[in-house]
Design a protein around this motif. Sequence first.
Motif, PDB file in Angstrom:
ATOM      1  N   ILE A   1     101.445-109.755  93.436  1.00  0.00           N
ATOM      2  CA  ILE A   1     102.238-108.257  93.592  1.00  0.00           C
ATOM      3  C   ILE A   1     102.900-108.313  92.768  1.00  0.00           C
ATOM      4  CG2 ILE A   1     103.399-106.229  94.980  1.00  0.00           C
ATOM      5  CD1 ILE A   1     100.060-106.906  97.195  1.00  0.00           C
TER       6      ILE A   1
ATOM      7  N   PRO B   1     102.232-101.932  94.107  1.00  0.00           N
ATOM      8  CA  PRO B   1     100.659-101.766  93.697  1.00  0.00           C
ATOM      9  C   PRO B   1      99.775-103.098  95.098  1.00  0.00           C
ATOM     10  CG  PRO B   1     101.550-103.067  92.288  1.00  0.00           C
ATOM     11  CD  PRO B   1     102.635-102.963  93.022  1.00  0.00           C
ATOM     12  N   ALA B   2      99.157-102.192  95.358  1.00  0.00           N
ATOM     13  CA  ALA B   2      97.864-102.922  96.511  1.00  0.00           C
ATOM     14  C   ALA B   2      96.446-103.172  95.915  1.00  0.00           C
ATOM     15  CB  ALA B   2      97.982-102.827  98.154  1.00  0.00           C
ATOM     16  N   LYS B   3      95.941-104.135  95.394  1.00  0.00           N
ATOM     17  CA  LYS B   3      94.702-104.062  94.283  1.00  0.00           C
ATOM     18  C   LYS B   3      93.729-103.956  95.788  1.00  0.00           C
ATOM     19  CE  LYS B   3      95.079-105.513  89.794  1.00  0.00           C
ATOM     20  NZ  LYS B   3      94.306-103.639  89.252  1.00  0.00           N
ATOM     21  N   GLY B   4      92.646-103.372  95.693  1.00  0.00           N
ATOM     22  CA  GLY B   4      91.466-103.318  97.066  1.00  0.00           C
ATOM     23  C   GLY B   4      92.421-102.627  98.642  1.00  0.00           C
TER      24      GLY B   4
ATOM     25  N   GLY C   1      92.465 -98.993  98.807  1.00  0.00           N
ATOM     26  CA  GLY C   1      92.431 -97.606  98.935  1.00  0.00           C
ATOM     27  C   GLY C   1      91.366 -97.703  99.895  1.00  0.00           C
TER      28      GLY C   1
ATOM     29  N   PHE D   1      96.075 -93.470  97.681  1.00  0.00           N
ATOM     30  CA  PHE D   1      94.895 -94.247  97.515  1.00  0.00           C
ATOM     31  C   PHE D   1      94.296 -94.067  96.064  1.00  0.00           C
ATOM     32  CE2 PHE D   1      93.940 -92.083 101.182  1.00  0.00           C
ATOM     33  CZ  PHE D   1      92.774 -92.330 101.247  1.00  0.00           C
TER      34      PHE D   1
ATOM     35  N   ARG E   1      99.331 -93.942  88.820  1.00  0.00           N
ATOM     36  CA  ARG E   1      98.002 -95.282  89.008  1.00  0.00           C
ATOM     37  C   ARG E   1      98.797 -96.068  87.536  1.00  0.00           C
ATOM     38  NH1 ARG E   1      91.726 -93.384  89.011  1.00  0.00           N
ATOM     39  NH2 ARG E   1      91.268 -95.520  87.121  1.00  0.00           N
TER      40      ARG E   1
ATOM     41  N   LEU F   1      96.470 -99.422  88.220  1.00  0.00           N
ATOM     42  CA  LEU F   1      95.274 -99.453  89.527  1.00  0.00           C
ATOM     43  C   LEU F   1      94.088 -98.853  88.986  1.00  0.00           C
ATOM     44  CD1 LEU F   1      97.980 -98.685  92.069  1.00  0.00           C
ATOM     45  CD2 LEU F   1      96.821-100.906  91.263  1.00  0.00           C
ATOM     46  N   GLN F   2      93.218 -99.429  89.594  1.00  0.00           N
ATOM     47  CA  GLN F   2      91.932 -98.781  89.682  1.00  0.00           C
ATOM     48  C   GLN F   2      91.628 -97.773  91.003  1.00  0.00           C
ATOM     49  OE1 GLN F   2      90.182 -98.738  86.431  1.00  0.00           O
ATOM     50  NE2 GLN F   2      91.853-100.338  86.514  1.00  0.00           N
TER      51      GLN F   2
ATOM     52  N   ASP G   1      92.083 -98.939  94.905  1.00  0.00           N
ATOM     53  CA  ASP G   1      93.273 -99.413  94.797  1.00  0.00           C
ATOM     54  C   ASP G   1      94.516 -99.106  95.783  1.00  0.00           C
ATOM     55  OD1 ASP G   1      91.977-102.275  93.768  1.00  0.00           O
ATOM     56  OD2 ASP G   1      93.057-100.831  92.098  1.00  0.00           O
TER      57      ASP G   1
ATOM     58  N   LEU H   1      95.322-108.254 102.328  1.00  0.00           N
ATOM     59  CA  LEU H   1      94.957-108.317 100.708  1.00  0.00           C
ATOM     60  C   LEU H   1      93.945-109.636 100.984  1.00  0.00           C
ATOM     61  CD1 LEU H   1      96.111-105.092  99.876  1.00  0.00           C
ATOM     62  CD2 LEU H   1      94.144-104.949 100.911  1.00  0.00           C
TER      63      LEU H   1
END
Length: 590
Positions: free
Chosen positions: A297, A329-332, A334, A358, A382, A387-388, A391, A418
């Motif tokens: 991160i 940012p925090a992938k996963g 969401g 999210f 985003r 991010l996707q 996320d 995470l």
Amino acid sequence: MHRYRSHTCGALRESHIGETVRLSGWVHRVRDHGGVLFIDLRDHYGITQCVADPDSAAFHDAEKLRSEWVVRMDGKVRRRPEGTDNPELPTGQVEIYVSEIEVLGPAAELPLPVFGEQEYPEDIRLKYRFLDLRREKLHQNIMTRGAVVDSMRKRMKEQGFFEFQTPILTASSPEGARDFLVPSRIHPGKFYALPQAPQQYKQLIMMSGFDRYFQIAPCFRDEDPRADRLPGEFYQLDVEMSFVTQEDVFAAMEPVITGVFEDFAKGKPVTKNWPRIPFAEAIRNYGTDKPDLRNPIVMQEVSEHFRGSGFKVFARMLEDPKNQVWAIPAKGGGSRAFADRMNSWAQGEGQPGLGYIFWREGGEGAGPLANNIGPERTAAIREQLGLQEGDAAFFVAGEPDKFWKFAGLARTKLGEELNLIDKDRFELAWIVDFPMYEYNEEDKKVDFSHNPFSMPQGGLEALQTQDPLTIKAFQYDIACNGYEIASGGIRNHKPEAMVKAFQIAGYGEEDVVERFGGMYRAFQYGAPPHGGMAAGLDRIVMLLCGTTNLREISLFPMNQQAVDLLMGAPSEATTKQLRELHVRVNLPNK
């Protein structure tokens, strides 16, 4: 045959089958399998299985044995029965059929078990440390510590360094913590101090014409308990070099520290080419000056997306140019449940909360912030953060000087929650360009932010012409996996620059002469440019042993109240001792 042993408990192999041998050690455990006794005998080197059955001349004595008795055993080496080999033990293919047992030292009932690695109250472990140290993992940690020191010494000597020992009884010196004082019997009313670090001595060694110094140095600081430092004392790899720039120090020390980690990493990857991260960048990207680079991160400023937006809390804050909004940012991450859990965590840390957005399936932003700022700004955030759907991003706002530490905690918390952190690697980095000074809010004055002996970037001219809070120092740290494991700098070796540096922090020339007279005098007589560092041995060993508790890698540590439960220190002095030292005790009222 030797009085106590012909072999150690880790030495016997298939090649010894048929030999009569003698072992001595501790009874690790006794197992009774239908009248046949299996005794695991342990010494420093390993464990050997010993067997006594009713036909053995030693069976009667074997029945009396208890855990941790010290015994001598004679017997014949034989192959273990088929299917009973123990591949976990180097001696696991053989056993001893016991013919004679001598008890060398019986043991009372144990206050804590040695067999197994059960958790046990720390105060009992420290009081009976000699038993605790017999346990396999702790015993191995201490051996690793010794091997790490050997590796450091070998590598330092290969780099052309010479080992010196500096005094333990010295003068009191402000290094940032309280000194341990030692009253002088010969000089009534005067005190020695135990060294907080060999800082002045190692610089004086350079003044004395030596070139590359190192020492595995004990350091003593009378500090309140800290999770990342043992109370009372710790050890460091202390280093100083003459005629060097910052680059020379890096070139000499990077292979030493990398090599030590590689020696004990057990195959885990170790950084080959260390990144150089300026202090300001470390704070900006990671919220700490000792970033854990295993955590992917990286925080970003996203103020523009909130300026003039419908989220009035942030929009109003940003009317003050000092304020910013940072995104983590925090992938996963969401989901609303996870975002709400992080918000609750932030409140538990004393914060008003942790704003979030999210992204659901299809890329639509969700959450209170998204609703307030609208889809265009949400999409721009985003895109900036890469991010996707699935996320999330979390936001902190205000004056960065006041929130960066919390932002760093949030980054770490997200990485852990995470499972983004690769625990099986060692990520090393130089943190450079520390500020020379900081503003002390409590005393309302400019103060040194790090080591007062560091050379300011720009030298005397910078001290004379720049705003002190903009001056950077030739000061650097080594960070590894979220810990500061070393700190150093190029030294300020010019007397006039040293005096000016201290003047800015509110000290006059007379203060410098009084506190650092020896070094100040030495600078008047041809001082070479010099620099160095000190690496924390305890923290390095702690990382390599895979523990987060420094007491797990130290022989006889104190507890968190700075009490040695084994030896009973600190203790009261006798009246005779106090009289000889001309010291009177003035205890506080209870």
